[in-house]
Design a protein around this motif. Sequence first.
Motif, short mmCIF file in Angstrom:
data_model
loop_
_atom_site.label_atom_id
_atom_site.label_comp_id
_atom_site.label_asym_id
_atom_site.label_seq_id
_atom_site.Cartn_x
_atom_site.Cartn_y
_atom_site.Cartn_z
N UNK A 159 5.92 -114.87 38.06
CA UNK A 159 5.42 -115.89 39.37
C UNK A 159 4.02 -116.27 39.18
N UNK A 160 2.80 -115.79 38.82
CA UNK A 160 1.69 -115.41 38.91
C UNK A 160 1.04 -116.94 37.31
N UNK A 161 2.13 -116.03 36.40
CA UNK A 161 1.91 -116.89 35.47
C UNK A 161 2.54 -118.71 35.22
N UNK A 162 3.49 -118.78 36.06
CA UNK A 162 3.97 -119.81 36.55
C UNK A 162 2.22 -120.73 37.22
N UNK A 163 2.45 -119.74 38.14
CA UNK A 163 1.35 -120.77 39.17
C UNK A 163 0.14 -120.93 38.48
N UNK A 164 -0.38 -119.96 37.63
CA UNK A 164 -1.64 -119.84 36.97
C UNK A 164 -2.44 -120.90 35.99
N UNK A 165 -0.59 -121.32 34.85
CA UNK A 165 -0.66 -122.84 33.97
C UNK A 165 -0.04 -123.52 34.96
N UNK A 166 0.20 -123.70 35.94
CA UNK A 166 0.33 -125.42 36.46
C UNK A 166 -1.27 -125.50 36.47
N UNK A 167 -1.58 -124.52 37.55
CA UNK A 167 -2.95 -125.01 37.49
C UNK A 167 -3.75 -125.26 36.39
N UNK A 168 -3.55 -124.88 34.99
CA UNK A 168 -4.39 -125.44 34.17
C UNK A 168 -4.43 -126.59 33.71
N UNK A 169 -2.54 -125.87 33.13
CA UNK A 169 -2.35 -127.50 32.62
C UNK A 169 -2.32 -129.18 33.64
N UNK A 170 -2.67 -128.39 35.31
CA UNK A 170 -3.11 -129.85 35.88
C UNK A 170 -4.60 -130.17 35.47
N UNK A 171 -5.19 -129.23 35.21
CA UNK A 171 -6.65 -129.44 35.19
C UNK A 171 -7.02 -130.47 34.17
N UNK A 172 -6.30 -129.57 33.00
CA UNK A 172 -6.40 -130.25 31.33
C UNK A 172 -5.67 -131.49 30.86
N UNK A 173 -4.58 -131.76 32.28
CA UNK A 173 -3.89 -133.19 32.26
C UNK A 173 -5.27 -134.79 32.36
N UNK A 174 -5.39 -133.70 33.49
CA UNK A 174 -6.47 -134.55 33.97
C UNK A 174 -7.87 -134.65 33.64
N UNK A 175 -8.53 -134.23 32.67
CA UNK A 175 -9.76 -133.84 32.25
C UNK A 175 -11.15 -133.54 32.91
N UNK A 176 -10.64 -132.65 33.59
CA UNK A 176 -11.00 -132.06 35.42
C UNK A 176 -12.66 -131.79 34.32
N UNK A 177 -14.01 -132.19 35.52
CA UNK A 177 -15.45 -131.88 34.45
C UNK A 177 -15.57 -130.15 35.29
N UNK A 178 -15.91 -129.21 34.83
CA UNK A 178 -16.06 -127.92 35.17
C UNK A 178 -14.38 -127.58 35.93
N UNK A 179 -13.68 -127.82 35.15
CA UNK A 179 -12.06 -126.85 35.24
C UNK A 179 -12.78 -125.55 35.51
N UNK A 180 -11.66 -124.93 37.17
CA UNK A 180 -11.54 -123.86 36.90
C UNK A 180 -10.93 -123.55 37.90
N UNK A 181 -10.39 -122.80 37.74
CA UNK A 181 -8.70 -121.96 38.31
C UNK A 181 -9.69 -120.36 39.04
N UNK A 182 -9.48 -120.50 40.13
CA UNK A 182 -9.46 -118.91 41.01
C UNK A 182 -8.74 -117.56 41.40
N UNK A 183 -8.91 -116.64 40.77
CA UNK A 183 -7.35 -116.18 41.38
C UNK A 183 -8.52 -115.23 42.07
N UNK A 184 -7.76 -115.36 43.62
CA UNK A 184 -8.48 -114.69 44.83
C UNK A 184 -6.97 -113.52 45.40
N UNK A 185 -7.98 -112.19 45.45
CA UNK A 185 -6.76 -111.26 46.61
C UNK A 185 -7.31 -110.83 47.93
N UNK A 186 -7.11 -111.36 48.56
CA UNK A 186 -7.69 -109.94 49.95
C UNK A 186 -5.85 -109.45 50.70
#
Length: 365
Positions: free
Chosen positions: A245-272
């Motif tokens: 599940x985590x791999x799917x969510x994080x890979x989706x986020x990274x692919x969306x960032x790379x495909x959009x060419x987002x500047x200062x692209x980042x993915x935050x992993x947060x636990x609470x």
Amino acid sequence: MNSETVLQKRLLDHLRTAVMMLDADLRVRYLNPAAEMLLSTSAARVLGQPLPDYFFDDEDARGALKQCIEEGHPFTRREARLNVAPGQQAMVDYSVSPIHEPGQPMALLIEMQSLDRLLRITREEGLIHAHQATRALVRGVAHEIKNPLGGIRGAAQLLERALPDPELAEYTRVIIDEADRLRSVADRMLGPRKPPAFAPVNVHECLEHVRQLLLAEYPRGVALVRDYDVSLPDVTADRDQLIQVLLNLMRNAMQALLEAGTENARVVMRTRVLRQFTIGAQRHRLVLRVDIEDNGPGIPEDLQETIFYPMVSGRANGSGLGLSIAQSIISQHQGLIECESVPGRTLFSLLLPMEPLDTTESNGS
């Protein structure tokens, strides 16, 4: 403090309604625990302090408080937006009552009933019911697809052996390969074939495992930011399925960032950890929340209500099955995945109960 006063304070402390008391100068004199939770603060930090200007940024609301002090008339506001912190809002119903004890200065008692959680519960229940209905439909369709595929594949193999010209086998090979591909799609639509193997799992170990996999897959271009609550205990889960599940969510986020060419692209992993939190209609003492947040272009608004449905994808080359399967896995863990998205911020929140699970119910779902 006499015993009656102590009892009154204990009753206020145990109320689920947020209660706050202000003096005539709009300084905070009391917060009960429900108000501390709603306002994301602690009584020790705000007692004796003026009510922050951003809290009631509406001049009419602040004027109504002052008028209540001057004239002594209570009032109620429905579906009001309070700025509980800079950049953070809460929708509440609140009532203001003046309190004037003989020999004591005027005070205001504010009772606040959060609506955000009620709206969220309603949305979660709708999401859970929709997912259950969709899952049943998809499983039925997948079985109907798989049933004839074996016959088609077997007939193509027999035909291949009977062909007089070996070059014609190219066509039967296409039939066999496409039948195998369809079978693979149907298997994915059916979801996990075996029930979760529940055991104590360290969610941070799972996140770090996924992080290392993605750093190898995408060595540059996206920053992976960790924001962990390291005090969290283990959660009862299937480690392999949680990683999926985590791999799917994080890979989706990274692919969306790379495909959009987002500047200062980042993915935050947060636990609470969330206390006394409701998932759907079930209230849990402790709930693990794992956020996967990116600063990409966001999910189109017309897809946000159906993003967890099978065959729905926000990416041109997406299969539309990953999020549906992820939701099915977390549903078996008696949890839920939520999504919020606006341009520049997409947040997937994974919610898992931290108490021991009823594995009989989960395995039968």
